[in-house]
Motif scaffolding. Structure first.
Motif, PDB file in Angstrom:
ATOM      1  N   SER A   6     -35.029 -17.400  39.748  1.00  0.00           N
ATOM      2  CA  SER A   6     -35.916 -18.414  40.331  1.00  0.00           C
ATOM      3  C   SER A   6     -35.100 -19.421  41.127  1.00  0.00           C
ATOM      4  N   GLN A   7     -35.690 -19.866  42.238  1.00  0.00           N
ATOM      5  CA  GLN A   7     -35.035 -20.835  43.107  1.00  0.00           C
ATOM      6  C   GLN A   7     -35.965 -22.036  43.321  1.00  0.00           C
ATOM      7  N   ILE A  67     -40.128 -13.342  38.846  1.00  0.00           N
ATOM      8  CA  ILE A  67     -39.251 -13.848  39.897  1.00  0.00           C
ATOM      9  C   ILE A  67     -37.874 -14.047  39.278  1.00  0.00           C
ATOM     10  N   ARG A  71     -36.415 -10.327  44.977  1.00  0.00           N
ATOM     11  CA  ARG A  71     -36.437 -11.054  43.704  1.00  0.00           C
ATOM     12  C   ARG A  71     -37.784 -10.976  42.991  1.00  0.00           C
TER      13      ARG A  71
END
Lengths: 117, 112
Positions: B80-81, B77, B61
């Motif tokens: 995104s998490q 990224i 990612r």
């Protein structure tokens, strides 16, 4: 594989007192670094060892800071006497190879947070 | 003399969207550029790097782009998490021995 170990994790002292930090790098790593990270800033290199020899200590305030790496393994960083502006996180890192033409990843310990009152 | 600069101290992004973190440098002698991620009470951990002879490096990612003419790099990224919420440091290596020069960091918050 165990990571870089540092102790203590936290330390509170009064100005003009002395303090020492300890670092045990990853086994077999020849290069050891001490960084100072002041709140809101990035880590700044204080001193770099290659085995038990100093490679770079150009940013170490030598009037009050000292560091050693006896036997080329673990290391201690000492501040004597401490000032208010020494409040920071002190990070130790190690990497597996000596200075050379290519980058070798630096592995960081959890740091020691120093507060000087 | 701040050789590596991160001008955005913080960034907030919705989960699933793209996060873009920026970094500028002044020393054209740097050989490698790196991104480190730092959680509270932990040391920085290496995330991704790029050689000065490349313009892109991708790892899952995470993608880092390097624009040498502009002396600028960025970390993307996608997606995104929430677990990406951390402080991200840009760092540069190679102008002077093994020394890493760090930027001041960008705090990323990924909102669920």
């Amino acid at each position: 594989e165990a990571g870089v170990a540092q102790s203590p994790r936290y330390k509170i002292i009064e100005k003009r007192q002395s303090v020492a930090f300890w670092c045990n790098p990853i086994s077999g790593h020849a290069t050891l670094y001490w960084y100072q990270q002041i709140l809101g800033q990035g880590p700044k290199l204080l001193i770099q060892f290659q085995n038990n020899g100093v490679v770079d200590d150009s940013q170490l305030p030598k009037d009050r800071f000292s560091a050693e790496r006896l036997k080329g393994v673990d290391s201690t960083l000492k501040i004597q006497p401490a000032k208010l502006e020494d409040s920071a996180v002190y990070l130790c890192a190690s990497s597996p190879s000596s200075a050379g033409a290519s980058y070798n990843e630096q592995f960081f310990g959890p740091g020691t947070r120093l507060t000087v009152l | 003399d701040q050789q590596v600069k991160q001008n955005s101290p913080s960034l907030s992004v919705q989960e699933g969207r793209i996060s873009i973190l920026n970094c500028d440098y002044t020393n054209s002698m740097f050989d490698y550029f790196l991104w480190y991620k730092k959680y509270p009470a932990e040391g920085p951990t290496f995330l991704i790097s790029i050689s000065s002879i490349k313009d892109k490096n991708e790892d899952g990612r995470f993608t880092v782009f390097l624009n040498k003419s502009a002396k600028h790099l960025s970390l993307h990224i996608v997606p995104s998490q929430p677990g990406d919420s951390a402080v991200y440091f840009c760092a540069a290596w190679g102008s002077s021995g093994d020394k890493l020069t760090f930027g001041t960091g960008t705090r990323l918050a990924v909102r669920p």
